[in-house]
Scaffold this motif. Structure first.
Motif, PDB file in Angstrom:
ATOM      1  N   ASN A 141      16.919  -3.594  -1.004  1.00 16.76           N
ATOM      2  CA  ASN A 141      16.301  -4.851  -0.588  1.00 16.76           C
ATOM      3  C   ASN A 141      17.158  -6.022  -1.047  1.00 16.76           C
ATOM      4  O   ASN A 141      18.099  -5.840  -1.819  1.00 16.76           O
ATOM      5  CB  ASN A 141      14.897  -4.970  -1.206  1.00 16.76           C
ATOM      6  N   PRO A 148      11.561  -1.958  -1.102  1.00 15.15           N
ATOM      7  CA  PRO A 148      11.219  -1.388   0.194  1.00 15.15           C
ATOM      8  C   PRO A 148      10.589  -0.004   0.064  1.00 15.15           C
ATOM      9  O   PRO A 148      11.102   0.851  -0.663  1.00 15.15           O
ATOM     10  CB  PRO A 148      12.575  -1.295   0.894  1.00 15.15           C
ATOM     11  N   HIS A 153      11.328  -1.817   6.122  1.00 12.14           N
ATOM     12  CA  HIS A 153      11.523  -2.823   5.075  1.00 12.14           C
ATOM     13  C   HIS A 153      13.013  -3.005   4.785  1.00 12.14           C
ATOM     14  O   HIS A 153      13.501  -4.129   4.612  1.00 12.14           O
ATOM     15  CB  HIS A 153      10.819  -2.414   3.786  1.00 12.14           C
ATOM     16  N   ALA A 297       4.454  -3.192  -0.079  1.00 18.00           N
ATOM     17  CA  ALA A 297       4.212  -3.369   1.354  1.00 18.00           C
ATOM     18  C   ALA A 297       3.273  -4.544   1.593  1.00 18.00           C
ATOM     19  O   ALA A 297       3.452  -5.329   2.536  1.00 18.00           O
ATOM     20  CB  ALA A 297       3.622  -2.092   1.948  1.00 18.00           C
ATOM     21  N   ARG A 300       5.118  -7.876   1.060  1.00 17.82           N
ATOM     22  CA  ARG A 300       5.990  -8.151   2.207  1.00 17.82           C
ATOM     23  C   ARG A 300       5.174  -8.596   3.423  1.00 17.82           C
ATOM     24  O   ARG A 300       5.534  -9.545   4.118  1.00 17.82           O
ATOM     25  CB  ARG A 300       6.798  -6.896   2.562  1.00 17.82           C
TER      26      ARG A 300
END
Length: 344
Positions: A141, A148, A153, A297, A300
């Protein structure tokens, strides 16, 4: 640069890329890692460049078996064999003192130690074996952002910056591995970063003390393990931790201040908040296991610019067992800030 999505039947192609100095993200049971040949300094430098990561932060070396570690370490802690037999492959990283100059300083951050892990993911073990070299694998990431847990991602953060992504689906655990310092054979093991392998489990297995280092390194200090910096895993949107007894007060604050708020929590909280806040990311269950699997998750998902949130409120769990790892990651994402009853 085109970023290729590799499937399970393309291991050899992906392995050839990393062996020869390219970057391929790979799945593990914890989060996705950004793989590069650990023996090529130029390849390791390109990892830092792709992530925008400070070069003093050491990287974890991923291996396919314990024999690979022996090429770099000749003075093991007396508890090593028992730990490896019980937790490798698995979400446990071990730090050892290494033979002088056996690994590039780009991997070690200039330290005399290095971190090693054997992930519990068949695709990635096959990738390492096919490459024939150990792979560094920091989270795949942009540095400092939520780690991720899916190939999507990784693509969001690093498309055009890396050669490929080996897609292994969603990760099972969702928070990074426990990091255990075994670099001094004369001292008890010390956890530098909590994860799914807990202090309690290790002490029960070893029948001896396991220390927990909770300090956060300063801006000028070289960390011995990744994830020890003060602010980490953070989205752009402000994050506040919410204790169980503070949810109703937090909702009143959101309404009074006319904040566009997002909520990350299990069903018990989410169901009561979904009609009174701008967005909700619901954990599958009201358990710390479900929360740990989906925290990154959720951060994000609610940090998407289209949502235009002012704040993300996230459920807390007791700081014990897996909750220690969950709260470690959440606290860093929130920069240590809780919702307090009053002005924020």
């Amino acid at each position: 640069m085109e970023t290729i999505l590799y499937e399970g039947n393309q291991i050899k192609e992906a392995a050839a890329v990393v062996k020869n100095g390219g970057l391929v993200a790979f799945p593990t049971e914890t989060v996705y890692g950004l793989g590069a040949n650990a023996l090529l300094p130029a390849a390791v430098k390109s990892v830092y460049a792709a992530k925008g990561r400070p070069s003093d932060n050491p990287l974890i070396v991923h291996v396919a078996n314990f024999d690979q570690v022996k090429a770099y370490v000749d003075n093991f802690h007396p508890l090593t064999e028992k730990i490896v037999a019980n937790y490798w492959p698995g979400p446990l990283t071990l730090i050892f003192s290494i033979k002088k100059d056996s690994l590039p300083q780009e991997v070690t951050g200039g330290l005399s130690t290095a971190a090693f892990r054997m992930p519990d993911q068949a695709l990635t073990l096959a990738l390492i074996e096919a490459a024939g070299v150990p792979l560094v694998g920091p989270s795949a990431n942009t540095s400092g952002k939520p780690s991720p847990t899916t190939a999507d991602h990784v693509y969001h953060d690093l498309a055009g910056k890396i050669n490929g992504i080996l897609d292994g689906g969603a990760t099972k655990i969702g928070v990074e591995s426990t990091v255990l310092d075994l670099s001094d054979p004369t001292k008890p093991p010390m956890i530098l970063r909590p994860g799914a392998v807990t202090q309690e489990e290790l002490e029960a297995l070893l029948d001896s003390p396991v220390l927990l280092d909770g300090h956060l390194v300063s801006a000028t200090e070289v960390p011995k393990a990744p994830g020890m910096k003060y602010k980490h895993y953070a989205p752009d949107t402000e994050v506040l931790m919410v204790k169980p007894q503070d949810w109703s007060t937090a909702l009143k604050w959101v309404q009074e201040k006319q904040k566009r708020a997002g909520v990350i929590a299990g069903p018990a909280v989410s169901e009561t908040m979904r009609y009174d806040t701008a967005a909700v990311f619901m954990y599958a269950k009201d358990t710390v296991e479900a929360a740990s699997k989906s925290l990154f998750a959720g951060l994000r998902a609610l940090d998407e610019p289209l949502l235009a949130l002012d704040v993300i409120l996230v459920e807390t769990f007791p700081d014990e067992g897996l909750g220690t790892a969950y709260m470690n990651r959440l606290s860093k994402a929130a920069n240590g800030r809780f919702f307090e009853t009053g002005e924020q």
